[in-house]
Design a protein around this motif. Structure first.
Motif, short mmCIF file in Angstrom:
data_model
loop_
_atom_site.label_atom_id
_atom_site.label_comp_id
_atom_site.label_asym_id
_atom_site.label_seq_id
_atom_site.Cartn_x
_atom_site.Cartn_y
_atom_site.Cartn_z
N ARG A 170 53.61 28.13 -57.98
CA ARG A 170 53.19 26.82 -57.48
C ARG A 170 52.18 26.95 -56.34
NH1 ARG A 170 57.83 25.22 -56.65
NH2 ARG A 170 58.03 25.72 -54.44
N ILE A 171 52.42 27.88 -55.43
CA ILE A 171 51.47 28.12 -54.33
C ILE A 171 50.07 28.38 -54.88
CG2 ILE A 171 50.81 29.83 -52.58
CD1 ILE A 171 53.86 30.05 -51.92
N VAL A 172 49.98 29.27 -55.87
CA VAL A 172 48.67 29.62 -56.43
C VAL A 172 48.03 28.40 -57.09
CG1 VAL A 172 47.53 31.00 -58.21
CG2 VAL A 172 49.21 32.07 -56.69
N ASN A 173 48.82 27.63 -57.84
CA ASN A 173 48.24 26.48 -58.54
C ASN A 173 47.80 25.38 -57.57
OD1 ASN A 173 48.34 27.40 -61.22
ND2 ASN A 173 50.51 26.88 -61.39
N TRP A 174 48.56 25.17 -56.49
CA TRP A 174 48.12 24.18 -55.50
C TRP A 174 46.81 24.61 -54.84
CZ3 TRP A 174 52.69 21.85 -52.16
CH2 TRP A 174 53.61 21.23 -53.01
N ILE A 175 46.70 25.89 -54.52
CA ILE A 175 45.48 26.37 -53.87
C ILE A 175 44.30 26.33 -54.83
CG2 ILE A 175 44.39 28.41 -52.84
CD1 ILE A 175 47.10 29.06 -51.56
N LYS A 176 44.51 26.71 -56.08
CA LYS A 176 43.43 26.60 -57.06
C LYS A 176 42.93 25.16 -57.15
CE LYS A 176 44.62 30.31 -60.36
NZ LYS A 176 45.04 30.54 -61.76
N TRP A 177 43.85 24.22 -57.18
CA TRP A 177 43.49 22.81 -57.30
C TRP A 177 42.66 22.37 -56.09
CZ3 TRP A 177 45.36 17.80 -55.42
CH2 TRP A 177 45.10 16.73 -56.29
N ALA A 178 43.08 22.84 -54.91
CA ALA A 178 42.34 22.48 -53.69
C ALA A 178 40.94 23.10 -53.70
CB ALA A 178 43.12 22.94 -52.46
N LEU A 179 40.82 24.35 -54.16
CA LEU A 179 39.52 25.01 -54.16
C LEU A 179 38.58 24.44 -55.21
CD1 LEU A 179 40.61 28.73 -53.62
CD2 LEU A 179 39.48 27.22 -51.98
N THR A 180 39.14 23.70 -56.17
CA THR A 180 38.31 23.06 -57.19
C THR A 180 37.69 21.78 -56.67
OG1 THR A 180 39.79 24.00 -58.85
CG2 THR A 180 38.30 22.32 -59.62
N GLY A 181 38.08 21.36 -55.47
CA GLY A 181 37.47 20.18 -54.87
C GLY A 181 38.40 19.02 -54.63
N HIS A 182 39.70 19.21 -54.92
CA HIS A 182 40.68 18.15 -54.69
C HIS A 182 41.25 18.28 -53.29
CE1 HIS A 182 40.62 17.06 -58.95
NE2 HIS A 182 40.64 18.36 -59.20
N ALA A 183 41.53 17.15 -52.68
CA ALA A 183 42.06 17.15 -51.31
C ALA A 183 43.59 17.14 -51.33
CB ALA A 183 41.55 15.92 -50.56
N LEU A 184 44.18 18.09 -50.62
CA LEU A 184 45.63 18.09 -50.43
C LEU A 184 45.96 17.18 -49.25
CD1 LEU A 184 46.56 21.89 -50.77
CD2 LEU A 184 46.75 20.11 -52.51
N ASP A 185 46.90 16.26 -49.46
CA ASP A 185 47.36 15.43 -48.34
C ASP A 185 47.89 16.32 -47.22
OD1 ASP A 185 46.76 13.25 -49.82
OD2 ASP A 185 48.82 12.62 -50.19
N ALA A 186 47.88 15.78 -46.01
CA ALA A 186 48.35 16.56 -44.86
C ALA A 186 49.79 17.03 -45.07
CB ALA A 186 48.25 15.72 -43.59
N ASP A 187 50.66 16.15 -45.60
CA ASP A 187 52.05 16.53 -45.83
C ASP A 187 52.16 17.63 -46.89
OD1 ASP A 187 52.84 14.71 -43.97
OD2 ASP A 187 53.60 13.23 -45.40
N VAL A 188 51.31 17.55 -47.90
CA VAL A 188 51.34 18.55 -48.98
C VAL A 188 50.84 19.89 -48.45
CG1 VAL A 188 50.37 19.18 -51.23
CG2 VAL A 188 51.07 16.80 -50.77
N GLU A 189 49.76 19.88 -47.67
CA GLU A 189 49.24 21.13 -47.12
C GLU A 189 50.22 21.74 -46.13
OE1 GLU A 189 45.22 21.61 -44.91
OE2 GLU A 189 44.88 21.95 -47.07
N ALA A 190 50.93 20.91 -45.36
CA ALA A 190 51.96 21.41 -44.44
C ALA A 190 53.09 22.05 -45.22
CB ALA A 190 52.47 20.29 -43.56
N SER A 191 53.49 21.43 -46.36
CA SER A 191 54.53 22.00 -47.21
C SER A 191 54.08 23.34 -47.80
CB SER A 191 54.88 21.04 -48.34
OG SER A 191 55.74 21.64 -49.28
N LEU A 192 52.81 23.42 -48.18
CA LEU A 192 52.27 24.67 -48.73
C LEU A 192 52.44 25.81 -47.73
CD1 LEU A 192 50.65 26.16 -50.95
CD2 LEU A 192 48.56 25.28 -49.87
N ALA A 193 52.15 25.55 -46.48
CA ALA A 193 52.31 26.58 -45.45
C ALA A 193 53.78 26.95 -45.27
CB ALA A 193 51.73 26.10 -44.13
N ILE A 194 54.67 25.98 -45.31
CA ILE A 194 56.11 26.25 -45.19
C ILE A 194 56.58 27.10 -46.37
CG2 ILE A 194 58.39 25.18 -45.24
CD1 ILE A 194 57.15 22.82 -43.71
#
Length: 539
Positions: A138-162
Motif C-alpha cells: 500500500r505504501i508503494v501504491n500510494w506514493i506511485k499515485w502521488a508521483l503521477t500527479g495526484h494530491a494526497l490529503d494532509a491526513d492521508v500523507e500523515a498516515s503514510l508517514a505513520i
C-alpha cells in the motif's frame, strides 16, 4: 506411528530455518509495538524523471465495489477487516492496486474517497491492513499515485508517514524472501518521497536490507530463488520500480545503476520461462493476472531506458542456477523442472513438481501443470501443490516432496545426476530425484528425448515398488476423447503410445490459470507396475 511421522515431518520442516526466523517469529508474536501518533517529515521535491509504471487491470468496479481474485465484493461499513472474507482477498483489498491500474485517472474521485475512508476506519497498528506485507504494498501504491500527479490529503500523507514508521518495527525477518524484500522496497520509497531524519532512517534501513537480499534472492542466471515464475515477474516489477523511484529523485539512493544489469538478467530468465503465448510456465505457485506479463515488463523497462536482452535462440537453454531448462525444437517449446523446491529456509510457494514439464506445440499449450487458484489451508490448496497435479510421476499416493499445510514442506526431493545431450536433430535431457527414497527406497529417473515432431519420455524407478502413474495434464482447449489421439488446439493431431505400461487412460481434471478460477480439463494417466515405462507423443 502417526505421532512419529508428525514429529519427523515437523523436524524436516523446521531444521532448515535460519536462526533469525526462529527468534524473529518469537519476537514478532510477543512484541506488540505501538504506532506513532505522528511523524515529523515533509514531502521531498522530485527533481528527476518519473516514468509511467506498470498498469494492471482495474480492480475497482464501483465507488466501493472491488473485483479481486476473480471475486466481486462490496466494501460495507466496517468491511475493511471482515473475518468472513478470505484473508487473501482482504490482503488485496488493502493493497490499493487500483491506484496504478489502467485508466486510473477516471476513478480519481473514488480513489480520494477510499483513501480518506481507509485512514478514518483503520486505526494505526490494528487489523489486517496493518500487517507488514499489505502495508508495504500500500505504501508503494500510494506514493506511485502521488508521483503521477495526484494530491494526497494532509491526513492521508500523515498516515503514510505513520505506516512507514510502523513498518520499521514489524519487518518480516521471520519470513524473509519476497515479504522482507517488499518491506525494504516500501522503506526506500518512503525514504525518498519524504525528507527529514526519520525519512533518512527509513532509507538507510531499506537499502541495507535490499543490498543483502538482492545478492541472495536473484541467482546468477537471473532467476528468483523461490523458483516461481509468477513471483519472479513480481520481483522484476519491484526492481524496475526501485530504478524508477531512484531516477525520480535524481539517483539519491544510488540504486538505478546497480539494478539495471540485475533487471536485464531477470528479464532474460523470464523470457526463457515463458511459453510462445508470452505467458509464464506454471511451476510452484503460479497463475496469470497476479504479476505483469513479459511484454508489460519489457515495455516498462524500455520506458526506464533499459536495453532489453535478446531472446535466446538456442534449442537448449539451461538455467543452471535456478534449475530449469527450455527446449525449443522444431515447432515445440518445453519448459522442464530439474530444480530444487526453493530456498531451504523458505519453500512456502513450492509444489511437489520435481521433474515435471510443460509443452507447447505450434504456439499453443498442450501439457500444463496445475496452476494456483487459492492459498490457505484447504484440501484443494494441498491437492494443487501435490505431485498428482503436475506432469510427472507419482508413486503410490506419495508426493515427491512432502508439501503440507498451506505453505509448508517437510521431506524434499533433490534433483541429481542431470545429463544433457544435443545433436542436429535431437535433444535429450535426463535427471533423477530422491524424493521417494526416504519412504519407499526408490529413485525416479526421467528422460526426455526430442526429435522433429516427437517427444519420448521414459520414466524409470530404481526398483519395483508400489504402482506408479505418469500424469500428463492437457490444456482445456484439447477436447480429447481417447488417450491415443489428442486433437491439438493448433489443428495438429498428437498420437500417443506407451511401452512397459499397464494401461493408459483419460480422466477428468481441472486447470487453475488464475486465483479463484478452476477450469475443467483432462489428464492422460499412464499406469506403471514395473520399473520402467516409455510414453511417445508424435504430432
Amino acid at each position: 506411528m502417526n505421532r512419529i511421522r508428525q514429529v519427523r515431518r515437523l523436524w524436516e520442516t523446521v531444521r532448515h530455518l535460519k536462526p533469525i526466523q526462529i527468534y524473529g517469529r518469537i519476537g514478532y508474536r510477543l512484541r506488540r509495538p505501538r504506532a506513532a501518533n505522528a511523524v515529523a517529515v515533509r514531502r521531498r521535491d522530485a527533481s528527476g524523471h518519473w516514468a509511467e509504471t506498470f498498469a494492471g487491470p482495474p480492480s475497482l468496479v464501483g465507488p466501493t465495489e472491488f473485483l479481486l481474485l476473480n471475486e466481486v465484493r462490496q466494501l460495507d461499513p466496517g468491511g475493511w477487516d471482515d473475518a468472513s472474507v478470505p484473508r487473501l482477498w482482504r490482503y488485496n483489498l488493502h493493497y490499493f492496486s487500483d491506484l496504478t491500474a489502467i485508466d486510473n485517472a477516471l476513478r480519481a474521485d473514488w480513489h480520494q474517497s477510499l483513501l480518506r475512508r481507509w485512514v478514518a476506519e483503520n486505526a494505526p497498528g490494528v487489523g489486517t491492513g496493518w500487517e507488514p506485507y499489505p502495508t508495504s504494498l500500500r505504501i508503494v501504491n500510494w506514493i506511485k499515485w502521488a508521483l503521477t500527479g495526484h494530491a494526497l490529503d494532509a491526513d492521508v500523507e500523515a498516515s503514510l508517514a505513520i505506516q512507514l514508521d510502523w513498518l520499521t518495527r514489524r519487518l518480516e525477518h521471520h519470513l524473509l524472501g519476497n515479504h522482507l524484500f517488499s518491506n525494504a522496497k516500501a522503506l526506500v520509497y518512503g525514504g525518498l518521497y519524504f525528507e527529514g531524519p526519520d525519512a533518512d532512517r527509513w532509507l538507510r534501513i531499506g537499502l541495507g536490507i535490499l543490498r543483502r537480499e538482492l545478492a541472495e534472492q536473484v541467482l546468477p542466471d537471473g532467476g528468483h530463488f523461490e523458483r516461481s515464475p509468477m513471483y519472479h515477474a513480481l520481483a522484476i516489477e519491484d526492481v524496475l520500480d526501485l530504478i524508477n523511484i531512484d531516477q525520480a529523485f535524481a539517483d539519491r539512493a544510488g540504486l538505478a545503476a546497480q539494478l539495471r544489469p540485475t533487471a536485464q538478467r531477470m528479464l532474460r530468465w523470464l523470457q526463457s520461462m515463458s511459453h510462445p503465448d508470452g505467458e509464464i510456465g506454471f511451476f510452484n505457485d503460479a497463475a496469470f493476472g497476479i504479476a505483469p506479463s513479459l511484454d508489460a515488463l519489457s515495455a516498462y523497462a524500455t520506458r526506464l531506458g533499459l536495453t532489453l536482452p535478446r531472446a535466446e535462440a538456442a534449442p537448449l537453454v539451461h538455467l543452471r542456477d535456478s534449475g530449469y531448462l527450455r527446449v525449443s525444437f522444431g515447432d515445440c517449446v518445453a519448459l522442464i523442472d530439474v530444480a530444487p523446491v526453493g530456498p531451504d529456509y523458505q519453500p512456502g510457494h513450492a509444489h511437489a513438481d520435481t521433474l515435471s514439464f510443460e509443452l507447447s506445440v505450434a504456439g499453443r499449450r498442450v501439457f500444463v501443470n496445475s496452476g494456483t487458484s487459492e492459498y490457505g489451508l484447504s484440501p484443494e490448496r494441498l491437492r494443487q501443490r501435490g505431485t498428482a497435479a503436475h506432469n510427472t510421476l507419482i508413486v503410490g499416493a506419495l508426493n515427491s516432496s512432502d508439501v503440507w499445510s498451506g505453505f509448508r514442506v517437510g521431506r524434499r526431493a533433490h534433483p541429481t545426476g542431470m545429463t544433457l545431450h544435443q545433436e542436429a536433430d535431437l535433444v535429450r535431457v535426463a535427471c533423477s530425484h530422491d524424493g521417494y527414497q526416504p519412504t519407499l527406497g526408490l529413485i525416479h529417473t526421467r528422460t526426455w528425448t526430442f526429435t522433429p515432431g516427437r517427444l519420448v519420455i521414459q520414466d524409470q524407478l530404481s526398483r519395483s515398488g508400489p504402482t506408479s502413474e505418469a500424469r500428463f495434464h492437457l490444456h482445456p482447449d484439447i477436447a480429447a476423447i481417447a488417450p491415443e489421439l489428442l486433437p491439438l488446439a493448433s489443428g495438429k493431431t498428437m498420437h500417443v503410445s506407451t511401452t512397459g505400461a499397464d494401461a493408459m487412460t483419460l480422466a477428468a481434471s481441472t486447470w487453475h490459470p488464475r486465483f479463484g478460477q478452476s477450469i475443467p480439463s483432462k489428464v492422460l494417466a499412464v499406469q506403471i507396475s514395473g520399473g520402467t515405462a516409455t510414453t511417445t507423443f508424435a504430432w
